[in-house]
Motif scaffolding. Structure first.
Motif, PDB file in Angstrom:
ATOM      1  N   GLY A  41      -6.453  -8.927  19.346  1.00  0.00           N
ATOM      2  CA  GLY A  41      -7.865  -9.133  19.042  1.00  0.00           C
ATOM      3  C   GLY A  41      -8.449  -8.010  18.202  1.00  0.00           C
ATOM      4  O   GLY A  41      -7.808  -7.492  17.286  1.00  0.00           O
ATOM      5  N   ALA A  42      -9.669  -7.610  18.552  1.00  0.00           N
ATOM      6  CA  ALA A  42     -10.378  -6.590  17.775  1.00  0.00           C
ATOM      7  C   ALA A  42      -9.671  -5.249  17.798  1.00  0.00           C
ATOM      8  O   ALA A  42      -9.853  -4.415  16.901  1.00  0.00           O
ATOM      9  N   GLN A  43      -8.857  -5.026  18.815  1.00  0.00           N
ATOM     10  CA  GLN A  43      -8.179  -3.726  18.925  1.00  0.00           C
ATOM     11  C   GLN A  43      -7.132  -3.506  17.840  1.00  0.00           C
ATOM     12  O   GLN A  43      -6.694  -2.383  17.610  1.00  0.00           O
ATOM     13  N   ALA A  44      -6.711  -4.579  17.170  1.00  0.00           N
ATOM     14  CA  ALA A  44      -5.709  -4.445  16.105  1.00  0.00           C
ATOM     15  C   ALA A  44      -6.345  -4.094  14.767  1.00  0.00           C
ATOM     16  O   ALA A  44      -5.622  -3.889  13.783  1.00  0.00           O
ATOM     17  N   ASP A  45      -7.660  -4.031  14.718  1.00  0.00           N
ATOM     18  CA  ASP A  45      -8.350  -3.783  13.448  1.00  0.00           C
ATOM     19  C   ASP A  45      -7.872  -2.471  12.815  1.00  0.00           C
ATOM     20  O   ASP A  45      -7.861  -1.424  13.464  1.00  0.00           O
ATOM     21  N   GLY A  46      -7.510  -2.551  11.548  1.00  0.00           N
ATOM     22  CA  GLY A  46      -7.084  -1.352  10.820  1.00  0.00           C
ATOM     23  C   GLY A  46      -5.584  -1.117  10.812  1.00  0.00           C
ATOM     24  O   GLY A  46      -5.099  -0.229  10.103  1.00  0.00           O
ATOM     25  N   TYR A  47      -4.831  -1.915  11.585  1.00  0.00           N
ATOM     26  CA  TYR A  47      -3.369  -1.776  11.618  1.00  0.00           C
ATOM     27  C   TYR A  47      -2.799  -2.007  10.217  1.00  0.00           C
ATOM     28  O   TYR A  47      -3.307  -2.835   9.448  1.00  0.00           O
ATOM     29  N   LEU A  48      -1.721  -1.282   9.890  1.00  0.00           N
ATOM     30  CA  LEU A  48      -1.134  -1.321   8.544  1.00  0.00           C
ATOM     31  C   LEU A  48       0.276  -1.879   8.583  1.00  0.00           C
ATOM     32  O   LEU A  48       0.967  -1.774   9.603  1.00  0.00           O
ATOM     33  N   SER A  49       0.711  -2.434   7.451  1.00  0.00           N
ATOM     34  CA  SER A  49       2.131  -2.806   7.337  1.00  0.00           C
ATOM     35  C   SER A  49       2.534  -2.824   5.870  1.00  0.00           C
ATOM     36  O   SER A  49       1.695  -2.911   4.979  1.00  0.00           O
ATOM     37  N   GLY A  50       3.836  -2.755   5.657  1.00  0.00           N
ATOM     38  CA  GLY A  50       4.367  -2.908   4.319  1.00  0.00           C
ATOM     39  C   GLY A  50       4.349  -4.375   3.912  1.00  0.00           C
ATOM     40  O   GLY A  50       4.258  -5.269   4.747  1.00  0.00           O
ATOM     41  N   THR A  51       4.427  -4.631   2.610  1.00  0.00           N
ATOM     42  CA  THR A  51       4.518  -6.009   2.131  1.00  0.00           C
ATOM     43  C   THR A  51       5.025  -6.022   0.695  1.00  0.00           C
ATOM     44  O   THR A  51       4.973  -4.997   0.005  1.00  0.00           O
ATOM     45  N   PHE A  52       5.517  -7.187   0.262  1.00  0.00           N
ATOM     46  CA  PHE A  52       5.864  -7.340  -1.152  1.00  0.00           C
ATOM     47  C   PHE A  52       5.200  -8.590  -1.745  1.00  0.00           C
ATOM     48  O   PHE A  52       5.599  -9.077  -2.791  1.00  0.00           O
ATOM     49  N   HIS A  53       4.167  -9.074  -1.052  1.00  0.00           N
ATOM     50  CA  HIS A  53       3.440 -10.231  -1.567  1.00  0.00           C
ATOM     51  C   HIS A  53       2.074 -10.314  -0.903  1.00  0.00           C
ATOM     52  O   HIS A  53       1.800  -9.614   0.077  1.00  0.00           O
ATOM     53  N   ALA A  54       1.260 -11.198  -1.425  1.00  0.00           N
ATOM     54  CA  ALA A  54      -0.087 -11.389  -0.878  1.00  0.00           C
ATOM     55  C   ALA A  54      -0.072 -12.446   0.225  1.00  0.00           C
ATOM     56  O   ALA A  54       0.875 -13.221   0.359  1.00  0.00           O
ATOM     57  N   ALA A  55      -1.139 -12.454   1.005  1.00  0.00           N
ATOM     58  CA  ALA A  55      -1.353 -13.501   2.005  1.00  0.00           C
ATOM     59  C   ALA A  55      -2.402 -14.478   1.486  1.00  0.00           C
ATOM     60  O   ALA A  55      -3.100 -14.203   0.515  1.00  0.00           O
ATOM     61  N   GLY A  56      -2.495 -15.649   2.121  1.00  0.00           N
ATOM     62  CA  GLY A  56      -3.543 -16.600   1.760  1.00  0.00           C
ATOM     63  C   GLY A  56      -3.004 -17.824   1.043  1.00  0.00           C
ATOM     64  O   GLY A  56      -1.880 -17.843   0.547  1.00  0.00           O
ATOM     65  N   ASP A  57      -3.847 -18.884   0.995  1.00  0.00           N
ATOM     66  CA  ASP A  57      -3.430 -20.156   0.394  1.00  0.00           C
ATOM     67  C   ASP A  57      -4.203 -20.460  -0.880  1.00  0.00           C
ATOM     68  O   ASP A  57      -4.367 -21.612  -1.257  1.00  0.00           O
ATOM     69  N   GLN A  58      -4.685 -19.404  -1.542  1.00  0.00           N
ATOM     70  CA  GLN A  58      -5.532 -19.588  -2.720  1.00  0.00           C
ATOM     71  C   GLN A  58      -4.751 -19.815  -4.010  1.00  0.00           C
ATOM     72  O   GLN A  58      -5.356 -19.888  -5.082  1.00  0.00           O
ATOM     73  N   PHE A  59      -3.453 -19.963  -3.938  1.00  0.00           N
ATOM     74  CA  PHE A  59      -2.632 -20.076  -5.138  1.00  0.00           C
ATOM     75  C   PHE A  59      -2.370 -21.558  -5.463  1.00  0.00           C
ATOM     76  O   PHE A  59      -2.310 -22.403  -4.563  1.00  0.00           O
ATOM     77  N   PRO A  60      -2.202 -21.884  -6.760  1.00  0.00           N
ATOM     78  CA  PRO A  60      -1.985 -23.284  -7.135  1.00  0.00           C
ATOM     79  C   PRO A  60      -0.803 -23.940  -6.407  1.00  0.00           C
ATOM     80  O   PRO A  60      -0.868 -25.137  -6.091  1.00  0.00           O
ATOM     81  N   ALA A  61       0.247 -23.190  -6.139  1.00  0.00           N
ATOM     82  CA  ALA A  61       1.397 -23.777  -5.441  1.00  0.00           C
ATOM     83  C   ALA A  61       0.992 -24.290  -4.055  1.00  0.00           C
ATOM     84  O   ALA A  61       1.493 -25.324  -3.590  1.00  0.00           O
TER      85      ALA A  61
END
Length: 461
Positions: A274-294
């Motif tokens: 919940g709210a306690q995870a706010d600010g947690y970090l992680s590595g990534t090699f791509h974006a999140a979300g469904d805003q892409f044409p695919a």
């Protein structure tokens, strides 16, 4: 279906232009998907498997397959168990007319067992951002690909990020960095790199293993409360991640000093806290979300036809997108293999050539509806890792959203490349392997790949 001389010419032009113009073919492309939809790692295995399945369904439904040849995805349940993973490989490797074209086991343990098998059988193994790091050296591991980055890249980028936050790499001296890791081949992968970087920068490394599956971590976090590390890194998977984040919150550890590997940075990992995870970090090699044409095409051609592999409202989550990207890169490698061979009737050896000549430019990503979703890549004979760049994302608990908080960062290649060379050469000696003769050596190819990826494309924040 062999392409005739005239058709071959047209086909190559079309393929080179990245368009889908091939006619329907009876030839079917077999893609065995080693999944884990059951067991303690299922919460993370399911969205990845759904992303893979939905992308290939999209290719079949929207485009009629790859250059007219449909993809047959054959799922086999591994439950993230190494023995079951090997059994899945043996059961599916001769499936269909094409045979298995490429494997992605989504498990470092299974990867280690499959490397000698795929090498003997001549089937490429694509371990996207996991598995054996030194397999980045294509001269020693010609059948294994681990682009776009490795665990050693990621460990180095984490240390670089910490250095920046502390005011410079020289400020790391005397700091204490804890590594909470899954006590397995996977979890142990970054240790050597972090030890080398500790020697270079003078920080103390506290190594804290967590046994499978990771539901019991009280003692680990009591030790962290006692030792008071300046930063905590996590190499977790499955239920271990959400337990660790909740335990960190319970002792009041600051989330903006807690960084998970990219397999510890999905919605499944942070939502339970919940709210306690706010600010947690992680590595990534791509974006999140469904805003892409695919993604919009997936809604239209897959979910609107009630053919989706999972829940519609989970399309675009971090691990879903990672599975989608894995499938997209694999599909493009198959397409490249067809271009090289001049036929849709490709086999595993052809796909290996396609992977080794895979190029995903910003322009090609735009054509595929993937612009801004991930970084451009160029793979070569010697470099099977790609750019090796890593970004940091941060969780906003209020908005329930991941956002990039850094650019894509280059690892300490002096340290990482030396470790890859040392480990790959030791593997070659141990297994009596003669290195493949490539136009460039690993370091030259790596430099070219990194420069290629830095061109133009910006990953969405």
């Amino acid at each position: 279906m062999k392409l005739g001389k005239f058709c071959l010419g047209l086909g190559v032009v079309a393929l080179a232009a990245g368009t889908i113009t091939g006619g329907a073919s009876a030839y079917e492309l077999t893609y065995p998907s080693l999944v884990y939809r059951t067991g303690p790692y299922a919460p993370n295995g399911i969205p990845f498997a759904n992303g893979v399945m939905d992308y290939f369904t999209l290719i079949n439904e929207r485009d009629g397959g790859i250059e007219g040849a449909k993809v047959n995805v054959v799922e086999c349940e591994t439950a993230y168990n190494t023995q079951q993973g090997v059994e899945c490989y043996e059961k599916t490797k001769n499936e269909g007319e094409s045979g298995a074209l490429v494997y992605q086991p989504l498990s470092t343990g299974i990867t280690y067992q499959l490397i000698p098998k795929v090498t003997a059988d001549g089937i490429p193994l694509f371990t996207m951002g996991y598995g054996r790091t030194s397999a980045a050296d294509g001269t020693i591991f010609p059948w294994v690909f681990n682009f776009p980055a490795t665990y050693w890249d990621q460990a180095s980028v984490f240390v670089k990020y910490i250095g920046e936050k502390e005011g410079g790499m020289d400020k790391l001296k005397g700091k204490k960095i804890a590594l909470v890791y899954h006590n397995s081949a996977y979890g142990k992968e970054p240790i050597r790199t972090l030890q080398k970087l500790a020697e270079k920068h003078g920080y103390d490394l506290l190594e804290l293993p967590v046994d499978h599956p990771g539901q019991e971590q009280k003692a680990t976090w009591l030790q962290i409360r006692r030792e008071r590390p300046d930063w905590v890194l996590m190499w977790g998977w499955g239920v271990m991640n959400q337990v660790a984040i909740k335990e960190a919150a319970s002792i009041g550890y600051p989330m903006d000093h807690f960084i998970g590997v990219w397999w510890s940075g999905s919605e499944n990992d942070v939502m339970p806290a919940g709210a306690q995870a706010d600010g947690y970090l992680s590595g990534t090699f791509h974006a999140a979300g469904d805003q892409f044409p695919a993604h919009q095409d997936i809604y239209k051609y897959v979910y609107d036809k009630d053919m989706g592999a999972g829940e519609r409202d989970r399309v675009g989550e971090v691990l879903y997108n990672r599975g989608l990207i894995a499938a997209a890169w694999t599909a493009e490698a198959m397409r490249k293999a067809m271009e090289i061979k001049g036929s849709v009737e490709i086999k595993a050896a052809d796909v290996r050539k396609g992977l080794e000549q895979l190029e995903m430019s910003p322009e090609r990503m735009k054509e595929l509806g993937l612009e801004g979703l991930t970084v451009p890549i160029e793979i070569s004979c010697a470099d099977h890792e790609g750019p090796g760049t890593v970004a940091i994302q941060q969780w906003n608990a209020k908005d329930k959203k991941w956002s990039l908080v850094t650019d894509f960062m280059t690892p300490d290649q002096e340290v990482v490349n030396a470790l890859i060379k040392e480990d790959a050469e030791a593997y070659a000696k141990e297994n009596n392997i003669t290195p493949v003769d490539c136009p460039m050596d690993f370091e030259e190819a790596k430099k070219a790949s990194t420069e290629y990826s830095s061109q133009g494309a910006k990953v969405a924040e």
